[in-house]
Write a protein that holds these residues in place. Structure first.
Motif, PDB file in Angstrom:
ATOM      1  N   UNK A  43     -26.137  53.335   6.889  1.00  0.00           N
ATOM      2  CA  UNK A  43     -26.840  52.093   6.544  1.00  0.00           C
ATOM      3  C   UNK A  43     -27.061  51.980   5.042  1.00  0.00           C
ATOM      4  N   UNK A  44     -27.078  53.115   4.366  1.00  0.00           N
ATOM      5  CA  UNK A  44     -27.364  53.139   2.925  1.00  0.00           C
ATOM      6  C   UNK A  44     -26.097  53.137   2.069  1.00  0.00           C
ATOM      7  N   UNK A  45     -25.043  53.798   2.547  1.00  0.00           N
ATOM      8  CA  UNK A  45     -23.886  54.016   1.668  1.00  0.00           C
ATOM      9  C   UNK A  45     -22.549  53.592   2.275  1.00  0.00           C
ATOM     10  N   UNK A  72     -32.735  59.509  -0.792  1.00  0.00           N
ATOM     11  CA  UNK A  72     -32.274  59.494   0.601  1.00  0.00           C
ATOM     12  C   UNK A  72     -31.055  60.386   0.803  1.00  0.00           C
ATOM     13  N   UNK A  73     -30.081  60.293  -0.108  1.00  0.00           N
ATOM     14  CA  UNK A  73     -28.851  61.071   0.036  1.00  0.00           C
ATOM     15  C   UNK A  73     -29.125  62.572  -0.017  1.00  0.00           C
ATOM     16  N   UNK A 105     -26.740  61.189  14.438  1.00  0.00           N
ATOM     17  CA  UNK A 105     -27.915  60.355  14.116  1.00  0.00           C
ATOM     18  C   UNK A 105     -28.187  60.352  12.609  1.00  0.00           C
ATOM     19  N   UNK A 106     -28.040  61.514  11.971  1.00  0.00           N
ATOM     20  CA  UNK A 106     -28.245  61.614  10.520  1.00  0.00           C
ATOM     21  C   UNK A 106     -27.201  60.789   9.779  1.00  0.00           C
ATOM     22  N   UNK A 107     -25.958  60.900  10.219  1.00  0.00           N
ATOM     23  CA  UNK A 107     -24.875  60.161   9.570  1.00  0.00           C
ATOM     24  C   UNK A 107     -25.048  58.654   9.730  1.00  0.00           C
TER      25      UNK A 107
END
Length: 414
Positions: free
Chosen positions: A302-304, A234-235, A295-297
């Motif tokens: 949500x993940x990091x 994802x990153x 939006x990308x950030x």
């Protein structure tokens, strides 16, 4: 003069503690101290340079009578050569310590720890990775004094095939490491001369090439599709999506921190000392974030959000490696120079700069604002002194919206 060995082992065994410590003498400066707690410790007394000195030979029975006498005789022989036994003992200990600490892996760890106090965190992380991945596996079992020029050249040549820029850094790291080893006493002779001409013997001269970029809209559209549909980490996917909209340098992108992001004002601020041009007179780098970039950030958040890093690596302890997105681009098929289908992280900056003038048919955006996006600074410090206070924030809003609209518009659905 003959040494009188006065003690017998049975005497030492049967010696009992008393109210006060006492000694049993064996002659020649050797005696054993019987302590009140029952411990029995060997002592050797001697005179050197008209000064009385005492050292111990550990305790009995760890060192028995025979071994204590051998140690005494060894020390007496040193005295006969006008050598101080205690000084010699300390010298040998230091040599053993230096020999152990001088193992290549130990010197590297010590040097990296020392370097971490002087360089910024991102630079230190990169150094550690290079040693762990490209250097230590080849030299971890060697003492630094046994590392040869051929060992170093072999490592550099291997890396030149994969990443010439990293190979050059490896040479610089080796030279600094050996200077440190000389300073610490792990080496007595440096295999590097530290002259400018020396570099050419280690580093193969590379043909100067500009970073590959994609300015063909059809190929760029295919690149965007591949990035948005990338099934890997994802990153990695989100870092590539983000750099399409905000063309940061690779190091700034991969080491982005959440503290730099202002969601309320849609603003990214990177401290000046982390940018390529570190002039203290310059303001921190501030970049307006388009709706697409935000939006990308938010998706990445949500993940990091539990970490300080935006694009967190596999270890969940450090950011992604600068080379990881480049490897992903190769896997996507964008490593074909002949067909203009090659790009690296840095190449996204070239893509932006190569297309923005073409797209800006109405000359809506000034040259200075277009350059500010890339943090391109005047080479002249005098000129920078007059322009460094310029605030382009309001000018950047329409420019970054324009650029993101172009990127998003190339593909109807991701």
């Amino acid at each position: 003069m003959a040494i009188v060995n006065r003690l017998k082992d049975i005497q030492i065994k049967q010696a009992k503690p008393k109210d006060k410590d006492y000694f049993l003498n064996d002659g020649g400066g050797l005696r054993i101290e019987i302590k009140t707690n029952g411990n029995k410790v060997w002592e050797f007394r001697y005179t050197f340079n008209q000064k009385r000195r005492v050292t111990t030979f550990k305790s009995y029975p760890v060192v028995n009578l025979e071994n204590a006498r051998l140690k005494r005789d060894e020390f007496l022989n040193l005295l006969a050569k006008d050598i101080d036994p205690i000084a010699k003992k300390q010298e040998l200990k230091q040599e053993i310590f230096i020999d152990k600490q001088g193992m290549f892996i130990n010197v590297v760890n010590e040097w990296l720890e020392d370097e971490s106090k002087r360089v910024k965190a991102n630079t230190h992380i990169t150094k550690v990775r290079i040693f762990e991945n490209d250097i230590n596996p080849f030299l971890k079992d060697k003492h630094i004094k046994d590392v040869t020029k051929d060992d170093i050249i072999k490592i550099i040549r291997t890396k030149e095939i994969q990443a010439p820029n990293v190979a050059s850094r490896i040479f610089i790291f080796f030279r600094a490491l050996f200077n440190y080893a000389i300073f610490k006493g792990y080496l007595t002779k440096n295999i590097f001369s530290n002259s400018k001409d020396e570099t050419k013997y280690y580093i193969t001269k590379q043909e100067v090439k500009h970073f590959a970029k994609i300015t063909d809209e059809k190929i760029l559209k295919e690149l965007i599709e591949e990035i948005y549909n990338y099934r890997g980490m994802h990153s990695i996917r989100n870092s590539l999506k983000f750099v399409l909209h905000i063309p940061l340098r690779a190091e700034n992108l991969c080491n982005l921190k959440w503290e730099y992001i202002d969601f309320k004002n849609n603003l990214l601020t990177i401290p000046r000392h982390l940018m390529k041009v570190k002039d203290k007179n310059l303001e921190d780098f501030k970049m307006v974030l388009s709706a697409a970039a935000i939006e990308i950030l938010k998706s990445q958040y949500e993940l990091t959000n539990h970490s300080e890093w935006v694009f967190l690596g596999n270890s969940n302890k450090s950011p992604i490696n600068n080379e990881s997105p480049n490897k992903a681009l190769k896997l996507m098929g964008f490593d074909d120079v002949e067909n203009n289908r090659k790009i690296s992280l840095h190449g996204f900056r070239g893509t932006y700069r190569g297309l923005i003038d073409t797209l800006d048919t109405d000359n809506e955006f000034s040259f200075e604002v277009k350059e500010y996006v890339l943090d391109h600074q005047e080479k002249s410090k005098v000129v920078r002194a007059y322009t460094n206070k310029s605030d382009y924030t309001q000018h950047l809003i329409p420019l970054m919206d324009f650029w993101s609209a172009f990127i998003s518009g190339l593909v109807e659905k991701y």
